[in-house]
Scaffold this motif. Structure first.
Motif: not given
Length: 181
Positions: A27, A31, A37-39, A124
């Protein structure tokens, strides 16, 4: 406006070349810890010019560092591809992250730094299917695109820009099976 994922130029080039199908992300600073977050399931690949990319990537990535920049595109951002998220997960086990080493161009020290920075520790992992535009787009950067963040918005529509997958279906299926996401 459509979503764009900001990533180091060298990694974007590896993705567009089909040499990498994995994105590891902690990130952006804006953030906060654990805030990535996967947007979007589909996004533009937005290359960034982080000055230490050469020192923070494996020697094999050197082939994507340009000798000279094109004066015609100076100050412009080249958009050459978009990606579809095929799988996304948060890895909190270092052994699982270390197993991914053959599938990306970051140095282990960079991945460890990103892993340790998140709260809780982890990173992630996104398996992406990349599509190369038949005609690249040059964008003038705006203030909204700047900053240490993972996502920005671009004034582009996917359907207006023909593209082809960088890997065949079989090649992508093989990469996905090897990565295991």
């Amino acid at each position: 406006m459509t979503p764009a994922f900001k990533e180091w130029q060298v990694i974007v080039d590896a993705l567009v070349a089909g040499e990498q199908t994995l994105i590891l992300r902690k990130g952006g600073i804006s953030e906060g810890q654990g805030g990535f977050q996967v947007q979007a399931e589909r996004f533009w690949l937005f290359p960034t010019a982080f000055h230490a990319q050469r020192d923070r990537t494996k020697p094999e990535a050197a082939r994507w560092f340009p000798a000279d920049s094109d004066p015609a595109s100076a100050g412009m951002i080249p958009i050459t591809a978009f990606a579809d998220v095929v799988a996304a997960t948060f890895l909190s086990d270092w052994a699982a992250v270390a197993r991914l080493d053959p599938f990306h161009f970051w140095l282990e020290s960079v991945v460890r730094e990103r892993f340790a920075w998140a709260q809780p520790p982890g990173i992630h992992a996104l398996l992406v299917r990349v599509h190369r535009l038949t005609q690249p787009v040059l964008l003038k950067p705006t203030a909204e695109m700047a900053g240490c963040k993972s996502w920005t918005e671009l004034p582009l529509r996917f359907e207006d820009h023909p593209a082809e997958p960088v890997l065949s279906d079989d090649a992508f299926a093989t990469a996905r099976a090897l990565i295991g996401l």
